[in-house]
Design an enzyme around this catalytic site. Structure first.
Site, PDB file in Angstrom:
ATOM      1  N   ALA A 167       1.081   6.750 -10.999  1.00 58.58           N
ATOM      2  CA  ALA A 167      -0.318   6.620 -10.614  1.00 58.58           C
ATOM      3  C   ALA A 167      -0.681   7.851  -9.792  1.00 58.58           C
ATOM      4  CB  ALA A 167      -0.532   5.347  -9.789  1.00 58.58           C
ATOM      5  N   CYS A 168      -1.965   8.067  -9.625  1.00 57.26           N
ATOM      6  CA  CYS A 168      -2.458   9.177  -8.812  1.00 57.26           C
ATOM      7  C   CYS A 168      -1.741   9.196  -7.460  1.00 57.26           C
ATOM      8  CB  CYS A 168      -3.961   8.997  -8.631  1.00 57.26           C
ATOM      9  SG  CYS A 168      -4.702  10.030  -7.351  1.00 57.26           S
TER      10      CYS A 168
END
Length: 271
Positions: free
Chosen positions: A182-183
């Protein structure tokens, strides 16, 4: 590589549904990060539409350099070269301030650029890899996708994350067992300003955790404390390398390093 040779009847139906949804489109652009979801989506899209598929990869501080490099290599194995867009997320005030709707603003910022580039390349349908399980977590970015008219065929074909991993193994994709990513900004608590230094510390720390071949991991940054989350099965591996971890993270300005005994939890920063 983990592979399977046969699909369950239920998953066969979902795969056909996905193929048919993509087949009904003319020319598509896939927002490609090199993660589990977008890699499967790109593979199926290329199988169905061939040269009528383009891929766009967004590069920026929110994405580890190692993930960007892996994405390019993965795309080549599928037979496509992505268009690269450089995104300066630190120019986005709402990203830096990191309020609870940061993901919405960041997603809209990034996908607006993807959409503009796709249209310039005569491609008006943009696909992203959101899946059915994404609806179970707090994902404000999904609203931005809807506002921009981004289509999520994996979700529309009712594919869960596990379904996507099984299909990835069926197609022989290296991402079948890849840990979910994820980011990097998701490692910073809401309302704590995001700095280049903080994201760099998380990136370097997680690159080391990645080198240990852990099943799943996160390095959460809570002020000057780094909290490691991983599968409890990997606790022994973490402890065996603890001195290297401590030295590495302290050199990055992290004063205290902890191991979360509850293990890894998706969306822990949202709770």
């Amino acid at each position: 590589m983990n592979t399977i040779t046969r699909l369950s009847p239920e998953l066969q139906v979902k795969l056909i549904m996905l193929q048919n949804k993509i087949k009904g489109l003319n020319k598509v652009c896939v927002a490609f990060s090199g993660g589990v979801d977008s890699t499967l989506l790109l593979k199926v899209a290329v199988d169905v539409l061939g040269k009528n598929v383009m891929a766009i990869t967004v590069n920026g501080a929110m994405l580890p350099d190692s993930e960007f490099s892996e994405a390019q290599n993965l795309a080549k194995t599928i037979g496509i070269t992505p268009l690269i867009i450089e995104a300066d997320v630190f120019s986005l005030k709402s990203f830096v301030e990191n309020a609870s709707d940061r993901c919405y603003h960041c997603k809209k910022f990034i996908f607006s650029q993807i959409k503009d580039a796709a249209i310039q390349n005569h491609c008006e349908v943009i696909l992203d890899g959101s899946n059915l399980d994404d609806l179970k977590d707090y994902r404000p970015g999904i609203r931005a996708l809807g506002e921009l008219g981004i289509y999520s065929p994996l979700k529309d074909a009712e594919l869960t994350k596990q379904n996507i991993r099984e299909l990835s193994a069926y197609f022989g994709l290296a991402t079948a067992t890849k840990p979910s990513m994820a980011c990097l900004a998701t490692r910073i608590p809401t309302n704590t300003p995001i700095t280049p230094e903080a994201l760099r510390a998380v990136e370097v720390g997680e690159d080391y955790l990645k080198s240990l071949d852990l099943n799943q991991y996160r390095l959460r940054l809570l002020g000057d404390t780094g909290k490691i989350e991983c599968d409890p099965k990997d606790f022994e591996t973490i402890l065996a390398h603890r001195m290297t971890l401590v030295s590495l993270l302290k050199n990055l300005g992290i004063k205290t390093i902890t191991l979360d005994l509850a293990g890894y939890g998706c969306g822990n920063m949202n709770k």
